[in-house]
Scaffold this motif. Sequence first.
Motif, mmCIF file in Angstrom:
data_model
loop_
_atom_site.group_PDB
_atom_site.id
_atom_site.type_symbol
_atom_site.label_atom_id
_atom_site.label_comp_id
_atom_site.label_asym_id
_atom_site.label_seq_id
_atom_site.Cartn_x
_atom_site.Cartn_y
_atom_site.Cartn_z
ATOM 1 N N GLU A 1 -9.845 2.153 2.713
ATOM 2 C CA GLU A 1 -10.076 1.637 1.350
ATOM 3 C C GLU A 1 -10.360 2.734 0.330
ATOM 4 O O GLU A 1 -10.517 2.462 -0.846
ATOM 5 C CB GLU A 1 -11.218 0.623 1.374
ATOM 6 N N CYS B 1 -7.971 -0.503 7.612
ATOM 7 C CA CYS B 1 -7.603 -0.336 6.208
ATOM 8 C C CYS B 1 -8.433 0.775 5.580
ATOM 9 O O CYS B 1 -9.653 0.711 5.557
ATOM 10 C CB CYS B 1 -7.825 -1.638 5.431
ATOM 11 N N LEU C 1 0.843 -1.200 0.000
ATOM 12 C CA LEU C 1 0.000 0.000 0.000
ATOM 13 C C LEU C 1 0.875 1.246 0.000
ATOM 14 O O LEU C 1 0.381 2.357 0.178
ATOM 15 C CB LEU C 1 -0.915 0.002 1.233
#
Length: 316
Positions: free
Chosen positions: A91, A89, A18
Amino acid sequence: PTRRNDITNEYDLSEESLGVGINGKVLTCWHRATKRKCALKIIKDSDKARREVILHKKASEGCVYIVQILDVYENMFESNRCLYIVMECMEGGELFNRIRNRRDKPYTEREAANIILMIAKAVAHLHRMDTAHRDLKPENLLFSNTSEGALLKLTDFGFAKEGNNEKLPLMTPCYTPYYVAPEILSNNKYDKACDIWSMGVIMYILLCGYPPFFSAHGGTISAGMKSKIKAGEYKFPKAEWKNVSQEAKSLIEKMLTVDPDARVTIDWILRCSWLIGTVPETPIDIRSMLDSENCEQMRIEIAAANHAQRRADADD
Ligand SMILES: O=C(Nc1cc(-c2cc3c([nH]2)[C@]2(CCCNC2)CNC3=O)ccn1)c1cccc(C(F)(F)F)c1
């Protein structure tokens, strides 16, 4: 045999990257019990790394505008002791990617105000904890999901710095601070002022698509750019700024004030008319500016401006 508190007891790690931060890389991982997708930041263990985790964990507990830390492990990775920081997370991805990929309805000045308001709430929370982030930039601002109501959250506390107010026995009645230096009493207001400056740069870009300070020949930080930052020399070119409200421009001017003592504080920003009042829904088309090479150039400029500002404020 399962090791005591090894992360792989609870999480499935992945190779999906990421991005890479100041101190380490970020991957996705899955919490086995809840099937929840998480983000995992792996940093080499050190005092600095522990400070990052402590400050981030403390900050994330009381504020929804800061990426939440779910778990922290200290495990070995390729024979180095590392800290494994498991986070929620995000997103929705990074701030500018979302604006650039905007297709359906136009992006407006009011949306820019909503974005700045969420950043201001994260910064206010940190400054109230007498902590400065010191690396505010679009890459460290992530949307919780891809929905319209997604929250924008701050991450990466690799440069964060806590004040000193609880460390010194200044408040004990018997203590007379004959010998204490002024900067000790100012509880790191210059670091906090540096966050306000970065907010000013981000707000400027949100409203026109390019940074206020840039090096003429598009290189990394140049002497010319540094002198423009130190002199607070920037403009609002008519083409992109003629439809932007005066309130927005005057707020930018107050955030991009060269003298950190004269720069507005986060509490002032949270009460200003542009964030409190109704902002016009003037369409702003910055996608063309955010295309790839401009964007790369802009990332360089902001990081350089942050760096220059950190040093400039420290020199004062
Ligand atoms: O970056 C995503 N989710 C994410 C990312 C982070 C994150 C933490 C840090 C970073 N990202 C950076 C990466 C490089 C740029 N600066 C920020 C360096 N420092 C950090 O501390 C935390 C939580 N969720 C993302 C983006 C799009 C899709 C998805 C996914 F599909 F996985 F949902 C995740």
